[in-house]
Design a protein around this motif. Structure first.
Motif, PDB file in Angstrom:
ATOM      1  N   ASN A 199       5.372   3.914  30.942  1.00 24.61           N
ATOM      2  CA  ASN A 199       4.430   4.814  30.265  1.00 24.61           C
ATOM      3  C   ASN A 199       4.266   4.518  28.776  1.00 24.61           C
ATOM      4  OD1 ASN A 199       3.988   6.227  32.665  1.00 24.61           O
ATOM      5  ND2 ASN A 199       5.727   7.592  32.292  1.00 24.61           N
ATOM      6  N   GLY A 200       4.858   3.401  28.324  1.00 23.74           N
ATOM      7  CA  GLY A 200       4.707   3.009  26.926  1.00 23.74           C
ATOM      8  C   GLY A 200       5.502   3.848  25.951  1.00 23.74           C
ATOM      9  N   ILE A 201       6.556   4.522  26.430  1.00 28.54           N
ATOM     10  CA  ILE A 201       7.409   5.355  25.570  1.00 28.54           C
ATOM     11  C   ILE A 201       8.617   4.544  25.122  1.00 28.54           C
ATOM     12  CG2 ILE A 201       8.844   7.441  25.507  1.00 28.54           C
ATOM     13  CD1 ILE A 201       6.950   8.543  27.731  1.00 28.54           C
ATOM     14  N   LEU A 202       8.736   4.325  23.824  1.00 27.44           N
ATOM     15  CA  LEU A 202       9.795   3.469  23.271  1.00 27.44           C
ATOM     16  C   LEU A 202       9.832   2.119  23.996  1.00 27.44           C
ATOM     17  CD1 LEU A 202      12.750   6.058  22.931  1.00 27.44           C
ATOM     18  CD2 LEU A 202      11.134   5.353  21.168  1.00 27.44           C
ATOM     19  N   LYS A 203       8.698   1.620  24.375  1.00 22.76           N
ATOM     20  CA  LYS A 203       8.611   0.466  25.267  1.00 22.76           C
ATOM     21  C   LYS A 203       9.343  -0.762  24.728  1.00 22.76           C
ATOM     22  CE  LYS A 203       5.294  -2.390  27.818  1.00 22.76           C
ATOM     23  NZ  LYS A 203       3.864  -2.603  28.134  1.00 22.76           N
ATOM     24  N   ASP A 204       9.007  -1.190  23.526  1.00 24.57           N
ATOM     25  CA  ASP A 204       9.631  -2.406  22.974  1.00 24.57           C
ATOM     26  C   ASP A 204      11.138  -2.224  22.815  1.00 24.57           C
ATOM     27  OD1 ASP A 204       7.157  -3.576  22.906  1.00 24.57           O
ATOM     28  OD2 ASP A 204       6.816  -3.169  20.776  1.00 24.57           O
ATOM     29  N   PHE A 205      11.529  -1.078  22.308  1.00 25.92           N
ATOM     30  CA  PHE A 205      12.947  -0.783  22.094  1.00 25.92           C
ATOM     31  C   PHE A 205      13.719  -0.830  23.407  1.00 25.92           C
ATOM     32  CE2 PHE A 205      16.249   2.574  22.068  1.00 25.92           C
ATOM     33  CZ  PHE A 205      17.099   2.050  21.105  1.00 25.92           C
ATOM     34  N   LEU A 206      13.192  -0.169  24.423  1.00 26.72           N
ATOM     35  CA  LEU A 206      13.880  -0.101  25.714  1.00 26.72           C
ATOM     36  C   LEU A 206      13.884  -1.446  26.432  1.00 26.72           C
ATOM     37  CD1 LEU A 206      12.620   3.364  27.003  1.00 26.72           C
ATOM     38  CD2 LEU A 206      14.838   2.824  25.995  1.00 26.72           C
ATOM     39  N   GLN A 207      12.823  -2.208  26.285  1.00 28.67           N
ATOM     40  CA  GLN A 207      12.783  -3.528  26.916  1.00 28.67           C
ATOM     41  C   GLN A 207      13.768  -4.482  26.263  1.00 28.67           C
ATOM     42  OE1 GLN A 207       8.560  -4.528  26.634  1.00 28.67           O
ATOM     43  NE2 GLN A 207       8.310  -4.231  28.839  1.00 28.67           N
ATOM     44  N   ASN A 208      13.830  -4.451  24.950  1.00 27.50           N
ATOM     45  CA  ASN A 208      14.685  -5.389  24.216  1.00 27.50           C
ATOM     46  C   ASN A 208      16.168  -5.033  24.303  1.00 27.50           C
ATOM     47  OD1 ASN A 208      12.409  -6.812  23.387  1.00 27.50           O
ATOM     48  ND2 ASN A 208      12.193  -5.642  21.482  1.00 27.50           N
ATOM     49  N   LYS A 209      16.464  -3.747  24.469  1.00 23.43           N
ATOM     50  CA  LYS A 209      17.867  -3.310  24.452  1.00 23.43           C
ATOM     51  C   LYS A 209      18.223  -2.542  25.722  1.00 23.43           C
ATOM     52  CE  LYS A 209      18.040  -2.878  19.390  1.00 23.43           C
ATOM     53  NZ  LYS A 209      19.093  -3.869  19.155  1.00 23.43           N
ATOM     54  N   ARG A 210      17.602  -2.888  26.825  1.00 22.96           N
ATOM     55  CA  ARG A 210      17.729  -2.102  28.053  1.00 22.96           C
ATOM     56  C   ARG A 210      19.191  -1.884  28.471  1.00 22.96           C
ATOM     57  NH1 ARG A 210      17.813  -2.111  33.652  1.00 22.96           N
ATOM     58  NH2 ARG A 210      16.354  -0.615  34.589  1.00 22.96           N
ATOM     59  N   ALA A 211      19.957  -2.953  28.578  1.00 22.91           N
ATOM     60  CA  ALA A 211      21.344  -2.832  29.045  1.00 22.91           C
ATOM     61  C   ALA A 211      22.174  -1.963  28.093  1.00 22.91           C
ATOM     62  CB  ALA A 211      21.969  -4.217  29.181  1.00 22.91           C
TER      63      ALA A 211
END
Length: 284
Positions: A199-211
């Protein structure tokens, strides 16, 4: 594996980014600073209290700001911030002489807590250091005021609208709590992360630091639940203690009244269903 002694909170991970921090500062103060480099980060990485570091400290202009994130309510933030600000000032004047005839200027402090727990629903409140003083008489000679802002979804709407990162963080936290009600915690966190990315919520942050986000979120939520259970146990223990003291006080009053009427220790013990030794203690 999550470090149980200390791990960055999601809040701190997000707002350690100067751009996000400046956006948060502008939203709170109604300012329009555009250059993140105007923020001088002065967070003390070795200032640890109860296993947790202070979250964010920075200077902008002539003011020093201490930002803290809390998922559980504590009235002791003024005392904690007193320790932090003392360490900050010691660091800032480390190479200056406090014995000189020149007044050493220091940045004016500001203390803000961002709260997203479930115990309190107020949008804003203030705690003062003087509330902790015993037998305070007159005006306190040392005061420190901490403003707490509720950043749960639906609270402080204007603030959340002014800071997109804060608003999206509130959405993420709400999703984790929602799914954790009927799913295993790890599955709930993963579902919240995946849904926010979609849904594009904190998308870049969550993708880059998912683990890392998943590990930290599990730690945060687990810690929050442990503290909630501890408070409930403390309340129940206090309630039980109060009931027991009330019973003891009632029995003492009854025993003393019966003694005045001339009843024997054995008779009183039988009526109150307690030992004769307890009756004797009440008499004494």
């Amino acid at each position: 594996m999550v470090n149980r002694n200390y791990k960055d909170t999601i809040f701190r991970m997000l707002f350690s980014d100067r751009k996000n921090l400046l956006s948060l500062y502008n939203a709170i103060n109604g300012t329009s600073y555009e250059n993140p480099e105007e923020l001088e980060i002065v967070t003390l990485e070795n200032a640890i209290y109860m296993g947790m570091k202070n979250d964010l400290a920075f200077i902008i202009g002539t003011n020093l700001f201490l930002y803290e994130h809390q998922s559980t309510y504590t009235p002791n933030m003024p005392l904690r911030d007193l320790f932090y600000i003392s360490a900050e000032y010691q660091k800032l004047v480390n190479k200056k002489s406090l014995y000189s005839s020149t007044l050493q200027k220091i940045p004016a402090p500001n203390f803000i807590v961002f709260y997203n727990g479930i115990e309190k629903t107020d949008e804003r409140w203030e705690n003062c250091l003087s509330e902790a003083y015993e037998n305070l008489s007159g005006e306190p000679k040392l005061e420190l005021k901490v403003v707490t802002l509720n950043i749960n979804e639906g609270r402080n709407r204007e603030l959340l609208e002014q800071c997109q990162t804060l608003r999206e963080y509130a959405v993420y936290v709400a999703k984790v709590r929602k799914y954790a009600q009927y799913m295993e915690l790890e599955a709930a966190v993963k579902k919240a992360v995946d849904e926010c990315i979609q849904n594009g919520i904190l998308k870049d942050f969550l993708q880059n630091k998912r683990a890392e986000v998943i590990a930290v979120s599990i730690f945060e939520y687990d810690k929050e639940e442990e503290e909630r259970k501890l408070r409930e146990a403390e309340f129940e223990a206090g309630e039980l203690c109060g009931i027991q003291k009330g019973i003891q006080l009632r029995d003492r009053e009854i025993a003393q009244s019966l003694m005045k009427k001339g009843m024997t220790v054995a008779e009183i013990a039988d009526i109150l269903e307690i030992s004769e030794n307890d009756v004797i203690k009440m008499r004494e």
